[in-house]
Design a protein around this motif. Structure first.
Motif, PDB file in Angstrom:
ATOM      1  N   ASN A   1     -12.258 -22.672 -46.736  1.00 17.41           N
ATOM      2  CA  ASN A   1     -12.787 -21.092 -45.574  1.00 17.41           C
ATOM      3  C   ASN A   1     -13.699 -20.641 -45.466  1.00 17.41           C
ATOM      4  N   PRO A   2     -14.404 -20.290 -44.612  1.00 18.16           N
ATOM      5  CA  PRO A   2     -16.034 -19.621 -44.989  1.00 18.16           C
ATOM      6  C   PRO A   2     -15.985 -18.558 -44.573  1.00 18.16           C
ATOM      7  N   PHE A   3     -15.438 -17.989 -43.611  1.00 15.04           N
ATOM      8  CA  PHE A   3     -15.115 -17.274 -42.485  1.00 15.04           C
ATOM      9  C   PHE A   3     -14.207 -15.472 -42.933  1.00 15.04           C
ATOM     10  N   GLY A   4     -13.828 -15.371 -44.102  1.00 15.29           N
ATOM     11  CA  GLY A   4     -13.758 -14.184 -44.410  1.00 15.29           C
ATOM     12  C   GLY A   4     -11.967 -14.637 -45.327  1.00 15.29           C
ATOM     13  N   ASP A   5     -11.878 -13.242 -45.440  1.00 13.52           N
ATOM     14  CA  ASP A   5     -10.159 -13.368 -46.281  1.00 13.52           C
ATOM     15  C   ASP A   5      -9.320 -12.275 -45.873  1.00 13.52           C
ATOM     16  N   GLY A   6     -10.038 -11.525 -44.298  1.00 13.23           N
ATOM     17  CA  GLY A   6      -9.021 -10.533 -43.571  1.00 13.23           C
ATOM     18  C   GLY A   6      -9.645  -9.723 -43.860  1.00 13.23           C
ATOM     19  N   ARG A   7     -10.423  -9.078 -44.457  1.00 14.96           N
ATOM     20  CA  ARG A   7      -9.999  -7.731 -45.244  1.00 14.96           C
ATOM     21  C   ARG A   7     -12.097  -7.662 -44.169  1.00 14.96           C
ATOM     22  N   ALA A   8     -11.975  -7.937 -43.644  1.00 12.39           N
ATOM     23  CA  ALA A   8     -13.471  -8.048 -42.653  1.00 12.39           C
ATOM     24  C   ALA A   8     -12.988  -6.664 -41.752  1.00 12.39           C
ATOM     25  N   SER A   9     -12.123  -6.595 -40.585  1.00 10.56           N
ATOM     26  CA  SER A   9     -11.948  -5.092 -40.325  1.00 10.56           C
ATOM     27  C   SER A   9     -11.960  -3.808 -41.857  1.00 10.56           C
TER      28      SER A   9
END
Length: 384
Positions: free
Chosen positions: A357-365
């Motif tokens: 998954n190249p789109f993130g770890d759930g901590r972008a916000s």
């Protein structure tokens, strides 16, 4: 307190901005004001309800049979007045919609800085996706802060002359929203409207294919080709359920209902568009997904669900490079052949399912809110 106006209008924007809004509202340094254009109406309201978000301003600007030109002119006029009345210290927008383009332009006219969530996605073809690619490119020229989900997105912005000091790799907020949704689903029974529970509960390994399609550039022959390909795939694999929440746009409804409904195939389920939580549940139990949606390409990668992308181009090339997605366009043969490959070849299905998954770890916000904090701490008005 610094006033941050978060402006959006569509269901995908609401999903991707909801975790940012929730983080901002937890931060005592910010007065977070939510403004919706309601470019989507019912689908937008459903998402807001899921996350418990109540807009401070609801423009409700959509009208029946509204052209892009009319939508743009109304949005600019209403957002111009909003900027004058509200006077935010910064505006946050997300993605590639007409609302994004108009909000960025209206803020620019009032010399209000703009932060662009999900910045830097590009296909390089101004007409695909249409008009979204143009909306993104134009918005980038007007923004002060660029929240790029990936290194590829950052490089796209650098190639266009955006200053490196104003670009920040954050991951994609859709993953944050997805993780929140999965927690809700885990702790509550979620019904899927339009489907018998027998279709989605206790499937015991029975395959399920989820389908979505709504792209303007596919209207006409492209959608007809997609529908014929779905029909043929369902005929070849009668033990597989093909579930299609059909977009409300008449250009989608007409060919889908004309071609797929008359097949009489009991394993083809045409249902109304789904609220967010039931849709996430359906993604999570699917075997693979046929879609032309951008956000689903990202969500599917996080859920380890293979995707066949029914578009000629994608601005999420990371999914293709990671092996979780394949471009098949609206080509009948490519759709049928690749769907059959995933059905008949467990090894191929496993390879695509195990892609990274190249789109993130759930901590972008969390990262976006931190960057906004530092933006205001710098008296020069630019980040160091």
């Amino acid at each position: 307190m610094k006033k941050i106006s978060v402006i959006f209008g569509t269901r995908p924007e609401a999903i991707k901005l909801a975790p940012v809004i929730l983080k901002l509202k937890q931060n005592p340094d910010f007065d977070c004001r939510v403004c919706v254009t309601a470019q989507h109406r019912e689908m937008l309201d459903q998402v807001l309800e899921v996350f418990g978000i109540v807009p401070d301003t609801d423009m409700n600007l959509m009208q029946p049979n509204q052209t892009l030109g009319k939508l743009t002119s109304r949005a600019i006029e209403m957002l111009d007045k909003y900027m004058a009345d509200e006077k935010p210290d910064i505006v946050l927008i997300q993605g590639d919609t007409t609302t994004v383009f108009c909000a960025a332009l209206a803020a620019f006219y009032h010399q209000i800085p703009v932060g662009h969530v999900e910045a830097g996605l590009r296909t390089g073809n101004i007409y695909s996706p249409w008009p979204e690619e143009a909306n993104r490119v134009i918005a980038s020229r007007l923004c002060s802060l660029h929240f790029a989900p990936t290194e590829t997105n950052r490089q796209n912005l650098l190639n266009e002359g955006i200053s490196a000091k104003n670009i920040f790799i954050t991951g994609n907020t859709v993953i944050d929203a997805l993780f929140l949704a999965l927690d809700k689903i885990k702790n509550n029974f979620v019904e899927i409207p339009g489907l018998s529970p027998a279709v989605y509960e206790n499937r015991n390994g029975k395959p399920l294919v989820l389908i979505t399609g709504h792209r303007r550039e596919s209207f006409g022959a492209g959608f007809e080709s997609v529908c014929h390909a779905i029909s043929e795939s369902a005929r070849r694999f009668p033990e597989t359920d093909f579930i299609y929440p059909v977009h409300l746009n008449p250009n989608v409804q007409e060919p889908v209902l004309r071609i797929l409904k008359k097949t009489g195939l009991s394993n083809v389920h045409l249902i109304n568009p789904l609220p967010y939580l039931p849709f996430v549940k359906l993604m999570n139990i699917s075997t693979f997904i046929l879609t032309d949606s951008g956000g689903i390409q990202e969500e599917a990668a996080a859920l380890h669900k293979p995707v066949l992308i029914m578009r000629d181009t994608t601005e999420r090339t990371e999914a293709v490079n990671a092996g979780t997605a394949k471009l098949v366009g609206t080509d009948y043969n490519l759709i049928v052949e690749n769907a059959a490959l995933l059905m008949n070849n467990p090894a191929e299905l496993e390879i695509m399912s195990k892609g990274s998954n190249p789109f993130g770890d759930g901590r972008a916000s969390e990262r976006i809110v931190d960057i906004c904090t530092r933006f205001f701490l710098n008296q020069e008005g630019s980040l160091k």
